[in-house]
Design a protein around this motif. Sequence first.
Motif, PDB file in Angstrom:
ATOM      1  N   SER A  94      79.899 -22.417  66.757  1.00 32.43           N
ATOM      2  CA  SER A  94      78.443 -22.643  66.734  1.00 32.43           C
ATOM      3  C   SER A  94      77.526 -21.698  66.481  1.00 32.43           C
ATOM      4  CB  SER A  94      78.449 -23.970  67.247  1.00 32.43           C
ATOM      5  OG  SER A  94      78.401 -23.625  68.539  1.00 32.43           O
ATOM      6  N   VAL A 129      81.004 -28.742  65.864  1.00 36.33           N
ATOM      7  CA  VAL A 129      80.327 -29.566  64.526  1.00 36.33           C
ATOM      8  C   VAL A 129      79.045 -30.617  65.602  1.00 36.33           C
ATOM      9  CG1 VAL A 129      80.300 -31.370  62.813  1.00 36.33           C
ATOM     10  CG2 VAL A 129      82.199 -29.773  63.280  1.00 36.33           C
ATOM     11  N   ASP A 130      79.095 -30.479  66.430  1.00 37.31           N
ATOM     12  CA  ASP A 130      78.362 -31.289  67.102  1.00 37.31           C
ATOM     13  C   ASP A 130      77.161 -30.253  67.675  1.00 37.31           C
ATOM     14  OD1 ASP A 130      79.002 -33.645  67.272  1.00 37.31           O
ATOM     15  OD2 ASP A 130      80.087 -33.777  69.080  1.00 37.31           O
ATOM     16  N   PHE A 133      75.061 -29.416  64.185  1.00 36.83           N
ATOM     17  CA  PHE A 133      74.527 -30.384  63.402  1.00 36.83           C
ATOM     18  C   PHE A 133      73.143 -30.910  64.863  1.00 36.83           C
ATOM     19  CE2 PHE A 133      73.333 -34.910  64.753  1.00 36.83           C
ATOM     20  CZ  PHE A 133      73.053 -35.930  63.423  1.00 36.83           C
ATOM     21  N   LYS A 134      73.311 -30.512  66.023  1.00 33.30           N
ATOM     22  CA  LYS A 134      71.680 -30.989  66.608  1.00 33.30           C
ATOM     23  C   LYS A 134      71.033 -29.236  66.846  1.00 33.30           C
ATOM     24  CE  LYS A 134      74.534 -33.761  70.180  1.00 33.30           C
ATOM     25  NZ  LYS A 134      75.620 -33.549  71.761  1.00 33.30           N
ATOM     26  N   PHE A 140      71.986 -31.070  57.399  1.00 30.32           N
ATOM     27  CA  PHE A 140      73.247 -30.706  57.696  1.00 30.32           C
ATOM     28  C   PHE A 140      73.568 -32.051  56.920  1.00 30.32           C
ATOM     29  CE2 PHE A 140      76.738 -31.746  59.942  1.00 30.32           C
ATOM     30  CZ  PHE A 140      77.312 -30.709  60.600  1.00 30.32           C
ATOM     31  N   TYR A 142      77.518 -33.836  56.799  1.00 35.71           N
ATOM     32  CA  TYR A 142      78.584 -34.646  57.633  1.00 35.71           C
ATOM     33  C   TYR A 142      79.587 -34.644  55.945  1.00 35.71           C
ATOM     34  CZ  TYR A 142      82.150 -36.176  59.868  1.00 35.71           C
ATOM     35  OH  TYR A 142      83.329 -36.532  60.475  1.00 35.71           O
TER      36      TYR A 142
END
Length: 144
Positions: A94, A129-130, A133-134, A140, A142
């Motif tokens: 990430s 993924v989280d 995204f954050k 972003f 999804y």
Amino acid sequence: MKIEKILVPYDATPSSEKAIKKIFALIENQGSKVVLLSCIRDKATFGFFKTKSDKKEIEQEKNKAKKYHEIIKKVAEKQGILMNSKIIKSDLESQSIIEYAKKEKVDMIVMSRSKLSTHAEKMYYNSTVDAVFKNAPCPFLYIP
């Protein structure tokens, strides 16, 4: 707003295949460029150096990723999509994705989640993924 550079992290899972197919369908003949990014996990060792088998395993993963990238590049070419690919070593996928997106000034990151079975798999992969995204430095997308 024209999206010129799209980053798609790719790990050869069905979810990353799904993200590639969706984004190719969305941008066909739009002039956008897709950057396919694969992160090869640089496994921690107990000592200060990597063994020959560690190095061999990383090289095998890198070669496997190259083969997948070449297949996807051919599909992109057939659809008139400009595509680059990058394979990097990473301790934390990430963070590597976020850093790459910042450095290369991408306009969008596209990801999808894997359908995982065990609780540990769900925690590990979904957290990637989280986290992206954050902390993404750009929009972003999804893909469910």
